[in-house]
Design an enzyme around this catalytic site. Structure first.
Site, PDB file in Angstrom:
ATOM      1  N   LYS A   1       0.845  -1.207   0.000  1.00 33.55           N
ATOM      2  CA  LYS A   1       0.000   0.000   0.000  1.00 33.55           C
ATOM      3  C   LYS A   1       0.871   1.244   0.000  1.00 33.55           C
ATOM      4  O   LYS A   1       2.001   1.243   0.506  1.00 33.55           O
ATOM      5  CB  LYS A   1      -0.962   0.055   1.204  1.00 33.55           C
ATOM      6  CG  LYS A   1      -0.315   0.392   2.536  1.00 33.55           C
ATOM      7  CD  LYS A   1      -0.184   1.868   2.856  1.00 33.55           C
ATOM      8  CE  LYS A   1       0.792   1.942   4.037  1.00 33.55           C
ATOM      9  NZ  LYS A   1       1.444   3.263   4.185  1.00 33.55           N
TER      10      LYS A   1
ATOM     11  N   ASP B   1      -2.760   0.018   9.546  1.00 35.39           N
ATOM     12  CA  ASP B   1      -2.906  -0.186   8.097  1.00 35.39           C
ATOM     13  C   ASP B   1      -3.649  -1.470   7.757  1.00 35.39           C
ATOM     14  O   ASP B   1      -4.020  -1.691   6.608  1.00 35.39           O
ATOM     15  CB  ASP B   1      -1.510  -0.274   7.452  1.00 35.39           C
ATOM     16  CG  ASP B   1      -0.897   1.091   7.233  1.00 35.39           C
ATOM     17  OD1 ASP B   1       0.337   1.153   7.088  1.00 35.39           O
ATOM     18  OD2 ASP B   1      -1.644   2.093   7.198  1.00 35.39           O
TER      19      ASP B   1
ATOM     20  N   ALA C   1       0.116  -6.407   5.068  1.00 31.80           N
ATOM     21  CA  ALA C   1      -0.373  -7.169   3.905  1.00 31.80           C
ATOM     22  C   ALA C   1      -0.366  -8.663   4.215  1.00 31.80           C
ATOM     23  O   ALA C   1      -1.339  -9.375   3.948  1.00 31.80           O
ATOM     24  CB  ALA C   1       0.506  -6.876   2.685  1.00 31.80           C
TER      25      ALA C   1
END
Ligand SMILES: C[C@](O)(CO)[C@H](O)COP(=O)(O)OP(=O)(O)OC[C@H]1O[C@@H](n2ccc(N)nc2=O)[C@H](O)[C@@H]1O
Ligand SMILES: Nc1ncnc2c1ncn2[C@@H]1O[C@H](COP(=O)(O)OP(=O)(O)OP(=O)(O)O)[C@@H](O)[C@H]1O
Length: 306
Positions: free
Chosen positions: A17, A153, A121
């Site tokens: 990201k 995140d 992630a």
């Protein structure tokens, strides 16, 4: 994320990201002492692969890592329980009343400690994969709740695409990729082909935020943390200056850095920038990718559990 289910295992490709805009406000008690954010997240086509396989009952979890750029994950004394993917496994096991008897194999391509949410992630991929592997049928709201406890995140990493983030980053408003806001971002040159300049060095997100409280935002930066990241890691500033002087961009630091993002919509721009960065040794690793990316369905051969 794009899960490809298999009888004894599941594999997912998890995108990195970047933040196309990152406004950082004061720390807030109601945000657990974290900074209030207003950001635009965009998933980037740099993919870690997370493979999950069921293990024998009572055998516990197993973590294996693969990749040329493992950063501090490669330390001999690295505790697997500190890995965000393992933290996600343990959190999902507790929420679902399951034993964490799962092997996690991660093929890392996302630079570590780079401001690209590589750990988030992998954790997001693990959560989505377990939801399928264990047939939990856990709704997105429950996954988001667990994710927000693991990292700021992580909720975005569960979804990918484009999204506004507020709160400490966990309150998401997904953006329609064909909608007016996405079109505005595209007209501003903030979507499409890009180059990431990455480093063997890492920056601690916590330390960047702490230093931000003293340094503050730079004038006209897309990312309020950029001036701080460049102060702590001057090669990032050098890489951005080279892009700007070549008239290539927008160019900005990704998240808490040190990696830099330069939008390079035309092939000749990428060629020029790669040459400049290499001539000046401004970066350690150059990755070309596209953004935003939507979850990709890639049929994967899933081998039997180990
Ligand atoms: C810089 C960004 O990547 C922008 O998207 C994120 O804000 C950071 O997200 P992240 O890496 O998942 O951060 P976390 O691992 O949750 O938090 C690491 C540390 O960063 C600081 N932190 C994080 C997010 C936030 N809104 N304010 C903060 O002050 C806190 O000290 C926290 O303990
Ligand atoms: N699966 C993982 N992948 C990468 N880093 C991980 C992982 N699990 C734990 N970590 C630890 O987290 C730290 C950096 O994580 P990450 O790569 O997500 O940083 P980042 O990209 O800067 O994150 P952000 O963009 O959210 O600030 C490192 O110290 C690393 O050891």
């Amino acid at each position: 994320m794009s899960p490809a289910a298999g009888r004894d295992g599941i594999a997912l490709y998890c995108p990195a990201k970047i933040n196309l805009r990152l406004r950082v406000g004061p720390t807030r008690a109601d945000l657990g002492g974290q900074h209030r954010l207003d950001t635009i997240y965009s998933a980037v086509g740099i993919w870690d692969r997370v493979e999950l396989r069921q293990r024998e009952p009572g055998s516990g979890f197993r973590l294996t890592l693969e990749g040329e750029h493992l950063g501090d994950l490669n330390r001999r004394d690295a505790d697997p329980r500190a890995n965000l993917a393992v933290k996600a496994l343990l959190a999902m096991a507790q929420a679902a009343g399951h034993q964490p008897d799962v092997s996690i194999h991660i093929v890392k391509r996302i630079p570590v400690g780079a401001g690209l949410a590589g750990g988030s992630a992998d954790a997001a991929g693990t959560m989505l994969g377990l939801n399928r592997l264990w047939n939990l049928g856990m709704p997105a709201t429950e996954l988001d709740r667990i994710a927000a406890q693991l990292g700021a995140d992580l909720p975005f990493c569960l979804h990918g695409g484009l999204s506004r983030g507020t709160g400490f980053g966990q309150i998401l408003q997904p953006l329609d990729l064909a909608g007016p806001q996405a079109q505005r971002l595209s007209r501003a040159g903030l979507t499409g082909h890009l180059l990431i300049g990455a480093y063997e060095d890492q920056l601690s997100t916590a330390q960047v935020y702490k230093a931000f409280d003293l340094i503050g935002p730079g004038p006209n930066d897309l990312n309020d943390l950029q001036e701080t990241a460049c102060t702590l890691h001057p090669r990032s500033r050098q890489a951005l200056d080279l892009a700007r002087r070549a008239g290539i961009g927008p160019a900005f630091v990704s998240g808490s850095g040190p990696s830099v993002v330069v939008m390079a919509p035309r092939p000749e721009q990428a060629v020029t920038l790669i040459r400049l960065w290499r001539e000046q040794n401004a970066v350690d690793r150059i990755i070309e990718a596209d953004s935003p990316v939507l979850p990709r369905i890639i049929p994967l051969r899933v081998t039997h559990g180990q």
